[in-house]
Design a protein around this motif. Structure first.
Motif, short mmCIF file in Angstrom:
data_model
loop_
_atom_site.label_atom_id
_atom_site.label_comp_id
_atom_site.label_asym_id
_atom_site.label_seq_id
_atom_site.Cartn_x
_atom_site.Cartn_y
_atom_site.Cartn_z
N ILE A 374 0.84 -1.21 0.00
CA ILE A 374 0.00 0.00 0.00
C ILE A 374 0.87 1.25 0.00
CG2 ILE A 374 -1.64 1.35 1.35
CD1 ILE A 374 -2.87 -1.27 2.30
N ALA A 375 1.91 1.25 0.85
CA ALA A 375 2.79 2.42 0.93
C ALA A 375 3.48 2.67 -0.40
CB ALA A 375 3.83 2.22 2.04
N ASP A 376 4.02 1.61 -1.01
CA ASP A 376 4.72 1.77 -2.29
C ASP A 376 3.76 2.29 -3.37
OD1 ASP A 376 7.07 0.93 -1.20
OD2 ASP A 376 6.83 -1.16 -1.84
N GLU A 377 2.54 1.73 -3.42
CA GLU A 377 1.58 2.18 -4.42
C GLU A 377 1.17 3.63 -4.20
OE1 GLU A 377 -1.74 -0.43 -5.00
OE2 GLU A 377 -0.51 -2.22 -4.73
N LEU A 378 0.98 4.03 -2.94
CA LEU A 378 0.61 5.41 -2.65
C LEU A 378 1.69 6.38 -3.09
CD1 LEU A 378 -1.07 5.10 0.85
CD2 LEU A 378 -2.17 5.88 -1.25
N PHE A 379 2.93 6.06 -2.77
CA PHE A 379 4.01 6.99 -3.10
C PHE A 379 4.30 7.02 -4.59
CE2 PHE A 379 5.00 6.70 1.46
CZ PHE A 379 5.14 8.05 1.73
N VAL A 380 4.03 5.91 -5.26
CA VAL A 380 4.20 5.91 -6.72
C VAL A 380 3.04 6.63 -7.38
CG1 VAL A 380 4.23 4.47 -8.77
CG2 VAL A 380 5.59 3.83 -6.79
N GLY A 381 1.81 6.32 -6.90
CA GLY A 381 0.63 6.92 -7.51
C GLY A 381 0.32 8.31 -7.01
N GLY A 382 0.84 8.65 -5.82
CA GLY A 382 0.54 9.95 -5.25
C GLY A 382 -0.94 10.14 -5.03
N ALA A 383 -1.42 11.36 -5.24
CA ALA A 383 -2.82 11.64 -5.00
C ALA A 383 -3.72 10.90 -5.99
CB ALA A 383 -3.07 13.15 -5.12
N GLN A 401 -8.99 11.64 7.49
CA GLN A 401 -8.59 12.46 8.62
C GLN A 401 -7.20 13.05 8.37
OE1 GLN A 401 -9.02 10.30 12.31
NE2 GLN A 401 -10.98 9.40 11.69
N ALA A 402 -6.71 13.81 9.33
CA ALA A 402 -5.41 14.49 9.18
C ALA A 402 -4.27 13.47 9.14
CB ALA A 402 -5.20 15.47 10.32
N TRP A 403 -3.31 13.70 8.26
CA TRP A 403 -2.11 12.86 8.15
C TRP A 403 -0.89 13.77 8.06
CZ3 TRP A 403 -1.42 7.41 7.17
CH2 TRP A 403 -2.60 6.67 7.24
N GLU A 404 0.26 13.21 8.45
CA GLU A 404 1.53 13.90 8.26
C GLU A 404 2.45 13.05 7.40
OE1 GLU A 404 1.91 16.71 12.24
OE2 GLU A 404 3.38 15.12 11.88
N LEU A 405 3.14 13.71 6.49
CA LEU A 405 4.18 13.06 5.69
C LEU A 405 5.52 13.46 6.29
CD1 LEU A 405 5.31 11.56 3.22
CD2 LEU A 405 5.11 13.69 1.95
N VAL A 437 13.88 7.77 3.50
CA VAL A 437 12.68 7.04 3.90
C VAL A 437 11.55 8.03 4.10
CG1 VAL A 437 11.67 5.49 5.62
CG2 VAL A 437 14.09 5.29 5.05
N ALA A 438 10.35 7.66 3.64
CA ALA A 438 9.16 8.50 3.81
C ALA A 438 8.14 7.75 4.65
CB ALA A 438 8.57 8.88 2.46
N VAL A 439 7.47 8.47 5.54
CA VAL A 439 6.48 7.87 6.43
C VAL A 439 5.18 8.67 6.31
CG1 VAL A 439 5.93 7.16 8.78
CG2 VAL A 439 8.32 7.27 8.04
N LEU A 440 4.10 7.95 6.06
CA LEU A 440 2.76 8.55 6.15
C LEU A 440 2.15 8.09 7.46
CD1 LEU A 440 1.42 8.09 2.52
CD2 LEU A 440 1.60 10.26 3.73
N ALA A 441 1.82 9.03 8.34
CA ALA A 441 1.32 8.67 9.66
C ALA A 441 0.08 9.50 9.97
CB ALA A 441 2.39 8.92 10.73
N VAL A 469 -4.82 12.10 1.12
CA VAL A 469 -4.54 12.62 -0.24
C VAL A 469 -3.80 13.95 -0.16
CG1 VAL A 469 -5.60 13.45 -2.37
CG2 VAL A 469 -6.50 11.41 -1.25
N ASP A 470 -4.22 14.83 0.76
CA ASP A 470 -3.54 16.12 0.91
C ASP A 470 -2.07 15.93 1.32
OD1 ASP A 470 -5.87 17.41 0.28
OD2 ASP A 470 -6.49 17.69 2.36
N ALA A 471 -1.84 14.99 2.24
CA ALA A 471 -0.47 14.74 2.67
C ALA A 471 0.37 14.22 1.52
CB ALA A 471 -0.46 13.74 3.83
N LEU A 472 -0.20 13.35 0.69
CA LEU A 472 0.53 12.82 -0.46
C LEU A 472 0.83 13.92 -1.49
CD1 LEU A 472 -1.24 9.41 -1.10
CD2 LEU A 472 1.19 9.76 -0.69
#
Length: 611
Positions: A374-383, A401-405, A437-441, A469-472
């Motif tokens: 999921i993480a790899d697909e999100l960072f490749v696909g972005g928003a 909800q709110a996320w931080e990158l 390294v990137a972290v979506l939390a 999506v906003d964080a990405l």
């Protein structure tokens, strides 16, 4: 979407298997998309097949648990292995550690009358190598195998059976080897990784069940002396049946500990290899960590259970599996000492606990793979990664909800280490980037938790979004700010990407060039500070902050107004016309603002969060 494409995708979903030509014909104008769908179809088919194999292994393990006769159990293990791997023959050799020899005890598919009586001497053949290394061993053509010694009798029997390719998986429990489970073919065959993994997984399950059956047989043989002892054995068997039922129903460690505690009439604690509690009952949860570690340290390196003469813990049974020790069962001291039957029952319960650990580890591995995908697909696909977003929502992530990158720029040698350290949090999505390294939390204070997890020497840049999506969407800008921060050599801490955004517009992610610009602009002031000690950079920052109001700047610097006037005259003498010309003054203020962001020279950093 064309009807042909819909039909092809529906066929894949229904288990028809990938049909590359059908998929490509459905997308004649988009070969890249067609190739991607073909690759996805193959992945789906592989996962479906792997799932079917694992279900077969679990079904086989469940079937084996119902057998208590060792000889029948050995034969059933071999029959199941024969079916699972799909080779010409399967057989199991039992290991005698005292003689360092292996004895064939069960076969399936053999024709040679001598094969079931085969004895493998010490150090000979693939079986001895599997025992010694405790890892699976395989060979495409046994006749050409030169890395291990051969025995003429063994070679003759193998020749009678016309065997060419062999794969052997050791049956390991704790620090001991019970035997080797073999799958063999009469034609040269290169064993695929999934075949090796399948037989190894089944051998691990079979080893635990076989070890359990051996313990049950030993307990049964030892109870023939009295009817009372027989009743205790029936109690033990009933308890073991109850524990086994709990495991097969998918119940957790707390349920197993509770049933065992009720049966023994004393508190039970299940701890992992580091002494952390996995499950506990009653006051056992209050047991100090020092006492837990002291109890675990009493277990012999051989993995044998031990009785303790003093202290709150009376009995320690190691929980071991196919990959080594996983922890221990701690049994609290009671009014009467534990009987032999009770101790053996606890040891069998430890095997049940080991099955729980094996299942938990398998689930954790599967969950980590899904999170990584999921993480790899999100960072490749972005928003635009709609598919990954759907998967994230399905897995329970609060995508709306709110996320931080959070981005940590580091060298290639540290990336995988940091990713492993950050994946301990199940609610984080971690991926490798080209520079770190990137972290979506989820949450609004995630960056602080990331740095806390990695240690005080970590530097991280974060951006915040109202949704996932906003964080990405801020990923590219956050990476640029992180590279800029590294070039600026910012001190360890957490930096909001907003702080560096204006400088990113001017300098891109070239932190070295930005640092050189600052040094060039402020060099006259730095030289004076080194020789005289007057904080001219901090003075200039205060003047810019307060629109050149001397009174306000003096108050902010906690100095007398006359002192500040002297510093202003010094600034004018060192900088000359740069304080009067708009373009030069802009460059000077920009350098000072960057210096503030760097947090150097005694200037309070802006938007840099202290750890």
């Amino acid at each position: 979407m064309s009807s042909d494409l819909v039909a092809a995708l529906r066929a894949i979903g229904e288990g028809a298997g990938p049909d590359p030509e059908r998929l490509r014909s459905a997308l004649p104008n988009d070969p890249a998309a067609a190739d991607a769908l073909v690759e996805l179809a193959h992945r789906v088919e592989g996962l479906r097949q792997r799932g079917a194999e694992l279900r077969a292994v679990m079904s086989s393990a469940k079937d084996l648990l119902s057998i208590s006769d060792v000889e029948l159990l050995l034969q059933r293990i071999v029959d199941r292995a024969h079916e699972l791997v799909g080779v010409d023959i399967a057989y199991l050799s039992v290991y005698d550690g005292a003689k360092d020899e292996l004895y064939v005890r069960a076969t399936s598919g053999t024709v040679s009358p001598r094969f079931p009586q085969m004895v493998v001497p010490a150090g000979v053949g693939l079986a001895s190598l599997a025992v010694r290394t405790r890892h699976p061993q395989w060979v495409e053509d046994y006749a050409l195998l030169t890395s291990v010694p051969h025995d003429p009798t063994i070679d003759a029997i193998v020749g009678e059976e016309q065997l060419r390719s062999l794969l052997g998986a050791p049956l390991v429990v704790g620090d001991g080897v019970l035997g080797v489970l073999f799958a063999a073919s009469r034609e040269p065959h290169t064993f695929r990784p999934e075949e090796v993994s399948l037989l190894t997984t089944f051998a691990g399950h079979a080893a635990l069940v076989l070890h359990q059956a051996q313990l049950l047989r030993e307990a049964t043989d030892a109870t023939a002396e009295s009817a009372a002892h027989q009743q205790r054995l029936e109690w033990a068997a009933a308890l073991h049946g109850e524990l086994t039922r709990l495991v097969l129903e998918g119940r957790g460690a707390d349920a197993v500990a509770g049933v065992l505690a009720d049966a023994l009439g004393r508190e039970v604690m299940f701890v992992d290899a580091e002494g952390r509690s996995v499950a506990h009952t009653g006051p056992a949860r209050q047991l100090p960590g020092s006492q837990i570690r002291a109890a675990i340290s009493k277990v012999d390196d051989s993995g044998a259970s031990v009785m303790l003469g003093s202290g709150p813990v009376e009995f320690v049974a190691p929980v071991a599996g196919s990959t080594g020790r996983h922890g221990a069962l701690l049994i609290a001291r009671g009014r009467e000492p534990l009987s032999d039957v009770q101790r053996r029952t606890i040891e069998r319960s430890a095997i049940t606990a080991a099955l729980l650990v094996v299942r938990r580890d398998a689930l954790d591995d599967a969950e980590e793979r899904v999170r990584g995908e999921i993480a790899d697909e999100l960072f490749v696909g972005g928003a635009l990664g709609a598919s990954a977003l759907r998967r994230a929502r399905t897995r329970g992530y609060p995508v709306d909800q709110a996320w931080e990158l959070v981005v940590i720029v580091c060298g290639a040698e540290d990336r995988r280490r940091l990713r492993s350290a950050l994946r301990v949090r199940r609610d984080w999505l971690v991926a490798l980037g080209a520079d770190g390294v990137a972290v979506l939390a989820p949450g609004v204070d995630a960056a602080r938790h990331v740095v806390d997890e990695l240690g005080e020497a970590t530097s991280a840049v974060f951006s915040r979004g109202a949704t996932l999506v906003d964080a990405l969407a801020a990923a590219s800008a956050t990476w640029r700010s992180a590279r800029l921060a590294r070039g600026l050599e910012l001190p360890p801490g957490i930096v909001d990407a907003v702080t560096l955004a204006p400088y990113d517009l001017l300098f891109g992610d070239d932190g070295q060039r930005l640092s050189e610009f600052v040094d060039a602009e402020l060099r006259p002031l730095r030289d004076w500070e080194q020789t005289r000690g007057t904080p001219l950079v901090a003075t200039l920052a205060a003047l810019f902050d307060h629109q050149w109001s001397l009174v306000a700047a003096a108050r902010a610097l906690h100095v007398h107004l006359n002192t500040l006037k002297q510093r202003v005259r010094r600034l004018e003498s060192l900088l000359g016309d740069d304080l009067q010309r708009p373009e030069a003054r802009f460059r000077l203020e920009l350098a000072v603002r960057i210096e503030i962001a760097r947090g150097l020279g005694g200037i309070s950093p802006m938007r840099i969060v202290d750890q």
